[in-house]
Motif scaffolding. Structure first.
Motif, mmCIF file in Angstrom:
data_model
loop_
_atom_site.group_PDB
_atom_site.id
_atom_site.type_symbol
_atom_site.label_atom_id
_atom_site.label_comp_id
_atom_site.label_asym_id
_atom_site.label_seq_id
_atom_site.Cartn_x
_atom_site.Cartn_y
_atom_site.Cartn_z
ATOM 1 N N SER A 90 -4.834 -2.180 -9.089
ATOM 2 C CA SER A 90 -5.444 -1.445 -7.986
ATOM 3 C C SER A 90 -4.346 -0.999 -7.036
ATOM 4 N N PHE A 91 -4.684 -0.079 -6.168
ATOM 5 C CA PHE A 91 -3.703 0.409 -5.202
ATOM 6 C C PHE A 91 -3.269 -0.743 -4.301
ATOM 7 N N PRO A 92 -1.938 -0.975 -4.143
ATOM 8 C CA PRO A 92 -1.465 -2.126 -3.357
ATOM 9 C C PRO A 92 -1.907 -2.031 -1.902
ATOM 10 N N PRO A 93 -2.619 -3.033 -1.395
ATOM 11 C CA PRO A 93 -3.008 -3.001 0.027
ATOM 12 C C PRO A 93 -1.818 -2.953 0.963
ATOM 13 N N ALA A 94 -0.656 -3.448 0.525
ATOM 14 C CA ALA A 94 0.520 -3.430 1.393
ATOM 15 C C ALA A 94 0.935 -2.013 1.756
ATOM 16 N N LEU A 95 0.610 -1.030 0.896
ATOM 17 C CA LEU A 95 1.008 0.353 1.164
ATOM 18 C C LEU A 95 0.051 1.063 2.118
ATOM 19 N N LYS A 96 -1.123 0.488 2.345
ATOM 20 C CA LYS A 96 -2.089 1.135 3.230
ATOM 21 C C LYS A 96 -1.635 1.093 4.681
ATOM 22 N N GLU A 97 -0.741 0.165 5.014
ATOM 23 C CA GLU A 97 -0.244 0.048 6.382
ATOM 24 C C GLU A 97 1.217 0.445 6.501
ATOM 25 N N THR A 98 1.789 0.962 5.412
ATOM 26 C CA THR A 98 3.199 1.343 5.417
ATOM 27 C C THR A 98 3.352 2.769 5.937
ATOM 28 N N GLN A 99 4.306 2.960 6.796
ATOM 29 C CA GLN A 99 4.602 4.285 7.327
ATOM 30 C C GLN A 99 6.081 4.577 7.159
ATOM 31 N N GLY A 100 6.387 5.851 7.020
ATOM 32 C CA GLY A 100 7.775 6.270 6.910
ATOM 33 C C GLY A 100 8.264 6.478 5.495
ATOM 34 N N LEU A 101 7.425 6.215 4.465
ATOM 35 C CA LEU A 101 7.858 6.434 3.089
ATOM 36 C C LEU A 101 8.025 7.931 2.828
ATOM 37 N N VAL A 102 9.160 8.276 2.224
ATOM 38 C CA VAL A 102 9.430 9.660 1.849
ATOM 39 C C VAL A 102 9.264 9.853 0.348
ATOM 40 N N TYR A 103 9.559 8.815 -0.439
ATOM 41 C CA TYR A 103 9.423 8.860 -1.902
ATOM 42 C C TYR A 103 8.618 7.648 -2.357
ATOM 43 N N LEU A 104 7.620 7.878 -3.239
ATOM 44 C CA LEU A 104 6.786 6.800 -3.768
ATOM 45 C C LEU A 104 6.468 7.093 -5.220
ATOM 46 N N SER A 105 6.680 6.090 -6.087
ATOM 47 C CA SER A 105 6.335 6.210 -7.500
ATOM 48 C C SER A 105 5.380 5.090 -7.875
ATOM 49 N N LEU A 106 4.166 5.488 -8.328
ATOM 50 C CA LEU A 106 3.149 4.546 -8.799
ATOM 51 C C LEU A 106 2.913 4.714 -10.301
ATOM 52 N N ALA A 107 3.737 5.460 -10.980
ATOM 53 C CA ALA A 107 3.486 5.865 -12.368
ATOM 54 C C ALA A 107 3.374 4.659 -13.291
ATOM 55 N N GLY A 108 2.496 4.795 -14.298
ATOM 56 C CA GLY A 108 2.418 3.820 -15.374
ATOM 57 C C GLY A 108 1.788 2.500 -15.000
ATOM 58 N N ASN A 109 0.957 2.471 -13.967
ATOM 59 C CA ASN A 109 0.220 1.260 -13.606
ATOM 60 C C ASN A 109 -1.250 1.435 -13.972
ATOM 61 N N PRO A 110 -1.936 0.369 -14.397
ATOM 62 C CA PRO A 110 -3.359 0.494 -14.769
ATOM 63 C C PRO A 110 -4.282 0.407 -13.564
ATOM 64 N N MET A 111 -4.011 1.176 -12.525
ATOM 65 C CA MET A 111 -4.781 1.054 -11.285
ATOM 66 C C MET A 111 -5.972 2.005 -11.218
ATOM 67 N N GLY A 112 -6.101 2.937 -12.157
ATOM 68 C CA GLY A 112 -7.281 3.789 -12.183
ATOM 69 C C GLY A 112 -7.247 4.869 -11.117
ATOM 70 N N PRO A 113 -8.421 5.483 -10.812
ATOM 71 C CA PRO A 113 -8.483 6.620 -9.880
ATOM 72 C C PRO A 113 -7.995 6.240 -8.487
ATOM 73 N N LEU A 114 -7.340 7.194 -7.829
ATOM 74 C CA LEU A 114 -6.868 6.998 -6.460
ATOM 75 C C LEU A 114 -7.965 7.381 -5.479
ATOM 76 N N LYS A 115 -8.034 6.646 -4.388
ATOM 77 C CA LYS A 115 -9.025 6.908 -3.343
ATOM 78 C C LYS A 115 -8.327 7.492 -2.129
ATOM 79 N N VAL A 116 -9.044 8.354 -1.439
ATOM 80 C CA VAL A 116 -8.443 9.077 -0.324
ATOM 81 C C VAL A 116 -8.003 8.121 0.770
ATOM 82 N N HIS A 117 -8.828 7.136 1.107
ATOM 83 C CA HIS A 117 -8.488 6.249 2.223
ATOM 84 C C HIS A 117 -7.276 5.374 1.900
ATOM 85 N N ASP A 118 -6.923 5.206 0.620
ATOM 86 C CA ASP A 118 -5.739 4.431 0.279
ATOM 87 C C ASP A 118 -4.449 5.162 0.642
ATOM 88 N N LEU A 119 -4.507 6.478 0.697
ATOM 89 C CA LEU A 119 -3.298 7.283 0.873
ATOM 90 C C LEU A 119 -3.163 7.882 2.267
#
Length: 692
Positions: free
Chosen positions: A240-269
């Motif tokens: 699933s989408f890591p909850p730690a990233l829901k409160e992270t700010q300042g990321l310029v580059y992010l790679s989530l490729a190849g994880n079995p986390m399924g569909p992305l939700k708007v509120h996660d991003l």
């Protein structure tokens, strides 16, 4: 003149010898200061490439600042090798055969700032390997065989800015107390439980944790990295989408490729609005919500490759958004549609809005009638009647992209169907989408939903709870010691069933399979690629050409080296379905035959009438006059008058005798006007044969 020569000779003799050598030698470099089999592009730089020696070269000048010794075959080091090199700042020992680093071996190098030991065979880092290197800023140890690092191995490296340890065999990590560290690369080790006590690096900007086996991302660890700008957590086991990233700010580059986390939700991003590069490849995404376009105002690069996209109306916004925001779509050629069949295999970015099958609505006003296309997502099961039918390519067709791109192999619906009415089929899904007897449906958002039978689970019912799927009992799939890793059987004119049992059993570590196949018998031999999960022991290639030879290769997903690639050849059978019966079933042929037969029937009736007239005249004739079976003009006029009243269409200007009838290759019929038993009138004009 003699006086000038003498003066020049005095100047030459009184000039110091070292200065003369500087004038004579190229670039002012003493030949004696450049080690054997090396080159010295500048007085402070020495380059020794593929010198083929197991030791450090001798004769390195004390003034040297950069020493490149990569790919020399060096097998060991000692402190004597670096005596007198206090000015050295750059040392490259990569691609050698080092297996061990002696304690304090680099201690003489008090000015060293960059040390590259990558691509060697080092297995352990002791506590004194890097003692005395107080100014070191970059340490590269990647692509070795390191299994352990002493807890105090990096003590004293307070100025270290970059540490690269990727591609080793680490299962634990010493505490990295490095206040100045900016980049840390730990990819492709086994470190599933990293916490804040492991990384005491408050100024870290780039953290790469791809393929380390993470099942979750430690929230406290990410919380301590206030300066983090780049994060790579691809190729892990995040469901699933890591909850730690829901409160992270300042990321310029992010790679989530190849994880079995399924569909992305708007509120996660929502808190990732600063992203400029995002990689969400291989997440089994079937679509993206349109709100996605509002989340990343600074996005410049996006990677969504190797996802089974449903290119329906609810995804029509995506290519238009890419063009409007000037976003570069990475890996464009492997970002293709999976569904519906009309778009299967097409490059997603190159589709136009009309290609997504959006319904049209008609707006009527007092002055004009305007037809507009709406972009509101409409459930597939309730499309209005104005939606046109989408033809499904038959198995005998060779699907191509109008832009010239080679298509990925689709999983089309039944090949006997020529079109699909989505209004009449609420369960319309690609065949073979759901495995192990699962039922495929489309939900209200156009996403594929599999209803799994008892004993199976997973997004596509690919997991069997009680026991793994066993290969069929057919002798063609029996795994023997000499059997190839991949084989083909049950071939038809347009499909081939691949057996991947042995390939998966021999590689339990792979997370997926990349199939590559090409037609060796046709003019277009471009390769076609397809990604499969490792839970598919069999897979059927569809949409192939009849009577063709295909080269099929399988390799682990994510491995681009080709070292572990296995190939085989497979053959499709000839197409025997198109015979004489096929022409009768052709609707065009039917529309031609029916009128032709009707006209033939009318001609037969006319011939019978003419025969009756001849018979009556012959019976009533007196003097036994010989008739030539030629009715008088008056009688012909009488027959024609009767035909004009309804017996024959008005366009029939001449009498036609039906024997014989000749069928041409273009499915037209020609009826000859001459008969053997009856001569024609000499004064009758010749007629061209009529065609129907």
């Amino acid at each position: 003149m003699e006086k000038e020569k003498v003066c020049n000779m005095k100047i030459f003799l009184t000039t110091p010898m070292p200065f003369l050598l500087l004038l004579i030698l190229p670039n002012g470099v003493f030949s004696s200061e450049c080690p054997k089999d090396c080159s010295c592009p500048s007085p402070e730089s020495i380059l020794c490439f593929q010198r083929r020696s197991s030791t450090i070269p001798s004769g390195v000048a004390p003034s040297t600042k950069s020493l490149y010794l990569f790919a020399n075959g060096i097998e060991g080091l000692s402190t004597d090798d670096f005596d007198g090199l206090e000015n050295l700042e750059m040392l490259d020992l990569s691609q050698n055969k080092l297996t061990h680093l002696p304690d304090r071996v680099f201690e003489p190098l008090t000015s060293l700032r960059n040390l590259d030991l990558s691509s060697n065979q080092i297995t352990h880092i002791s506590d004194a390997c890097f003692q005395g290197m107080v100014l070191l800023e970059r340490l590269y140890l990647y692509s070795n065989h390191i299994t352990s690092i002493h807890p105090s191995a990096f003590n004293g490296l307070d100025h270290l800015l970059e540490l690269k340890l990727q591609g080793n065999m680490l299962t634990s990590l010493p505490t990295l107390a490095m206040p100045q560290l900016l980049l840390l690369d730990l990819r492709f080790n086994v470190l599933p439980t990293l916490g804040p006590s492991d990384l005491q690096t408050p100024n870290l900007e780039s953290l790469k944790l791809g393929g380390v086996g993470l099942t979750s991302l430690n929230k406290e660890l990410i919380g301590t990295l206030k300066n983090l700008h780049e994060l790579d957590i691809s190729g892990n086991k995040l469901e699933s989408f890591p909850p730690a990233l829901k409160e992270t700010q300042g990321l310029v580059y992010l790679s989530l490729a190849g994880n079995p986390m399924g569909p992305l939700k708007v509120h996660d991003l929502q808190n990732l609005s600063e992203l400029q590069e995002l990689d969400i490849s291989s997440l089994s995404l079937q679509g993206l919500p349109e709100e996605f376009s509002q989340l990343f105002p600074h996005l410049r690069k996006l990677t969504v490759a190797e996802n089974p996209f449903n290119c329906l109306c609810n995804l029509a916004w995506f290519p238009r958004w890419l063009r409007a925001q000037s976003i570069t779509l990475e890996k464009t050629e492997v970002t293709r549609c999976h569904f519906p069949p009309i778009n299967s295999g097409k490059v997603l970015e190159r589709l136009e809005h009309r290609d997504f099958g959006c319904p049209t609505t008609t707006t009527v006003t007092t002055s004009t009638v305007k037809t507009t296309t709406t972009t509101v997502p409409v459930p597939v099961t309730t499309l209005p009647t104005t939606t046109r039918e989408i033809p499904v390519p038959r198995a005998s067709d060779n699907p191509t992209d109008k832009e010239g791109d080679y298509p990925l192999p689709p999983d089309p619906a039944s090949p006997s169907s020529s079109s699909i009415d989505q209004d009449n089929d609420p369960n319309f899904c690609p065949s073979q989408t759901c495995l192990n007897g699962g039922t495929c449906r489309l939900d209200q958002h156009g996403q594929v939903d599999c209803t799994c039978p008892h004993g199976t689970s997973g997004m596509y019912c690919e997991i069997q709870i009680h026991h793994p799927p066993s290969p069929p009992e057919s002798s063609t799939t029996t795994v023997t010691p000499d059997a190839p890793d991949i084989s083909s059987h049950q071939a038809t004119a347009t499909s081939i069933l691949l057996d991947l049992h042995r390939y998966i059993e021999a590689r339990p570590y792979i997370r997926g399979i990349r199939l590559t196949y090409r037609n060796l018998s046709g003019p277009d031999r471009r390769p076609i690629q397809l990604s499969l999960p490792s839970s598919f022991p069999e897979y059927r290639l569809r949409g192939l050409n009849p009577n063709s030879t295909y080269a099929v290769c399988a390799s682990p997903l994510g491995d681009n080296s080709g070292i572990d690639s296995v190939c085989t050849e497979a053959h499709t059978t000839p197409d025997n379905t198109r015979g004489s019966n096929a022409r009768i079933e052709d609707p065009k042929l039917t529309t031609m035959l029916v009128p032709a037969l009707a006209i033939l029937l009318v001609v037969v009736l006319i011939a019978v009438a003419v025969g009756v007239v001849c018979y009556l005249r012959r019976k009533k004739a007196k003097g036994h006059l010989e008739l030539e079976c030629e009715p008088s003009q008056l009688e012909l006029d009488g027959v024609k008058a009767g035909l004009d009243n309804g017996a024959l269409p008005h366009k029939q200007a001449q009498l036609m005798i039906p024997e014989p009838a000749v069928q041409h290759s273009n499915m037209e019929y020609e009826v000859l006007l001459l008969q053997d038993h009856c001569t024609s009138n000499n004064n009758m004009s010749s007629h061209k044969p009529p065609f129907f």
